[in-house]
Every structure is written in structure tokens, then in C-alpha cells.
Design an enzyme around this catalytic site. Structure first.
Site, PDB file in Angstrom:
ATOM      1  CG  ASP A 231      -1.853  -1.180   1.257  1.00 39.82           C
ATOM      2  OD1 ASP A 231      -2.406  -1.496   0.192  1.00 39.82           O
ATOM      3  OD2 ASP A 231      -2.011  -1.785   2.337  1.00 39.82           O
ATOM      4  CG  LEU A 232       2.485   4.857  -3.063  1.00 37.36           C
ATOM      5  CD1 LEU A 232       3.878   4.286  -3.296  1.00 37.36           C
ATOM      6  CD2 LEU A 232       1.984   5.555  -4.323  1.00 37.36           C
ATOM      7  CG  ASP A 233       4.030   7.138   0.037  1.00 34.92           C
ATOM      8  OD1 ASP A 233       5.109   6.530   0.086  1.00 34.92           O
ATOM      9  OD2 ASP A 233       3.799   8.061  -0.766  1.00 34.92           O
ATOM     10  CD  GLU A 234      -2.657   3.905   2.337  1.00 33.63           C
ATOM     11  OE1 GLU A 234      -3.169   2.882   2.834  1.00 33.63           O
ATOM     12  OE2 GLU A 234      -3.237   4.632   1.510  1.00 33.63           O
TER      13      GLU A 234
END
Length: 289
Positions: A231-234
Site C-alpha cells: 500500500d503506497l506510503d501507508e
């Protein structure tokens, strides 16, 4: 006389007597505790512990210590690791065209502020090969054109994985590496890859985020270091910080402040990782000071 030192970390379901059993194990193996931290999470019902200790009994071998620790973890049904502090973690840095985080980490490494080995720097561009050479670190140019096919991306990531294996990498740092990693690579690097990104209030995504922030008149800008996930940047957050800004500052000034914050936050996260202070707690982290 200097004794060998270790750092022990473990996590397990909270239960009575964990500290007693760990300290008893260390005493039985001729170890002296230098410092210790623990945390019980009421929500997850998990217990986390980090102990820095010295092995003072010369008759106890490293192998015997590790075998005893494995048995302790099995009895507690715990996830545990035992690290020899004399061994410096091996870190691979990845970067694209923006080099402030890379430059900062390399300076800290050269200055002895960051106790690591850096056997490789990887980039999809050539901008920083001379910087890598000035530190006598091999630079690996793995180009990936804009709009590259899925097969080209997989081939490039296969080379990344080859370097990870060849250099026995403990940690990957995305020091402003501007490529999205595949879910497969994210999974392979779970818990051992750290990324950095800006943290605006409110948040601005896409191109030129500092220009977007300037246009909206933000008063706080900052940065977040986190573990890499699909999950991108999460991913689980390790460290964050902010700086106040005001209406009189230009886009360039905001960018300079933002880059300073990014560098410091990423350096803290990397240092805490190599000092074995970070333990995963589901989608969060426990970071011992």
C-alpha cells in the site's frame, strides 16, 4: 576487559513472568543487562521487549547463547532475534534524481554516526555515481524508462533481488527512490525496507507537492519514515517530524525546509532500525528510545 555485547528483541502474547524468564535466562548464561525496555500493548495484547546485555562468562559460546534463546522463544511462543552488536548491519541505498537523503546518510555513515556497512547504491538514473565513487561504494545503474512494460519492471527488480542476496542486505533504504515496488518485492522486503515521504497538513499528492503546499498557504510541513508495504506510503510509521512555515516563504524555501526534515527523519529511522529498536505491532511500530 571488553565483553561481547548483544541486543535481544522479542514479542509475544502478554503473560505473567516474561521479564523474569528473560532476565533469568540471561543470568543463567553469564550475561549482565546494560539496559532494558519493555511495552505491553493493551489493544493487541502483545508484549514487546528489547534488552542490551554483555556476555561476561567466557565459557558460554555464541552458539550456546543462541540455542538457549531459541528455546526460550519457543517456550514463550515468541518472535525473537539476537544481534551481536559488533556486526554492523548491511544497508543498500536506493535513489533516483533527488539526492538530499542519500547525501545525508552517506555523511553520517562516513562520520561514524551511522554504524552500518553500505555495500551498494542502486539507482534508475546516473546522477549520483560520482557521489557513490567518492565514498568508494559500488554504484549500480538499473535504468527503468518511463512507461516501461511490466516485464521490464520485473527484470529490473530481479537485478535488485540479486544484489540483495549477493551482498546479504539487512535493510533497504529508499532514499527518494521514485519507483513503485511490486507487491512481490514489497513482501520479500517486509520489515526491512524503509521509505521517506513528505507529510503536509493537508496532504498534497502528485507532482511538485511543495508548490501545491505554497499555493494553499500551509503552515506546517514535515516528513514520515515508514516501512515499505504494497500500500503506497501507508506502511507502519517509524518516525515523523514537522517544521513551521509561513506566508513569506517561497516555494524554494519550503522545498529546502522540507528536504532538511526528510533527511533528519529518515536518518533517525535508519539509526533506530540498525540499533534494533523497532518492532512491528501489526500496522504500527513499537520504537524503543
Amino acid at each position: 576487559m571488553a565483553y561481547p555485547e548483544y541486543i535481544l528483541t522479542l514479542s509475544c502474547l502478554d503473560q505473567r513472568g516474561i521479564v523474569l524468564r528473560v532476565s533469568g535466562f540471561l543470568a543463567e548464561h553469564g550475561c549482565n543487562i546494560i539496559d532494558s525496555d519493555q511495552f505491553g500493548d493493551a489493544e493487541s495484547k502483545l508484549f514487546f521487549m528489547r534488552v542490551h546485555f554483555a556476555l561476561e562468562d567466557a565459557s558460554v559460546s555464541d552458539a550456546a547463547l543462541r540455542a538457549g534463546f531459541d528455546a526460550l522463544c519457543a517456550n514463550l511462543d515468541a518472535k525473537g532475534e539476537l544481534h551481536d552488536t559488533a556486526r554492523k548491519p548491511r544497508v543498500m541505498l536506493m535513489v533516483s534524481k533527488i539526492g538530499h537523503c542519500l547525501n545525508d546518510l552517506l555523511f553520517r555513515y562516513r562520520s561514524g554516526l551511522l554504524p552500518v556497512e553500505i555495500p551498494a547504491i542502486v539507482s534508475n538514473h546516473m546522477e549520483f555515481y560520482q557521489l557513490a565513487a567518492s565514498y568508494n561504494i559500488p554504484f549500480h545503474h538499473l535504468p527503468l524508462e518511463a512507461g516501461a512494460s511490466e516485464s521490464a519492471k520485473r527484470a529490473q527488480e530481479a537485478r535488485v533481488i540479486e544484489l540483495l542476496d549477493t551482498h546479504r542486505i539487512d535493510l533497504v533504504v529508499l532514499a527518494r527512490y521514485m519507483q513503485i515496488l511490486s507487491p512481490e518485492l514489497c513482501q520479500a522486503l517486509k520489515g526491512r525496507a524503509i521509505n521517506i515521504h513528505h507529510s503536509f497538513l493537508p496532504s498534497f499528492k502528485g507532482a511538485r507537492p511543495y508548490a501545491q503546499a505554497h499555493k494553499r498557504g500551509v503552515k506546517l510541513i514535515g516528513a514520515t519514515a515508514h516501512f515499505v508495504t504494497g500500500d503506497l506510503d501507508e506502511g507502519p510509521i517509524i518516525e515523523q517530524d514537522v517544521e513551521r512555515v509561513d506566508h513569506a516563504m517561497s516555494v524554494d524555501e519550503l522545498t529546502a525546509i522540507g528536504r532538511d526534515v526528510e533527511s533528519v527523519v529518515l536518518a533517525r529511522a535508519v539509526k533506530w532500525f540498525v540499533e534494533h529498536r523497532i518492532l512491528l505491532n501489526g500496522d504500527k511500530t513499537v520504537v524503543f528510545s
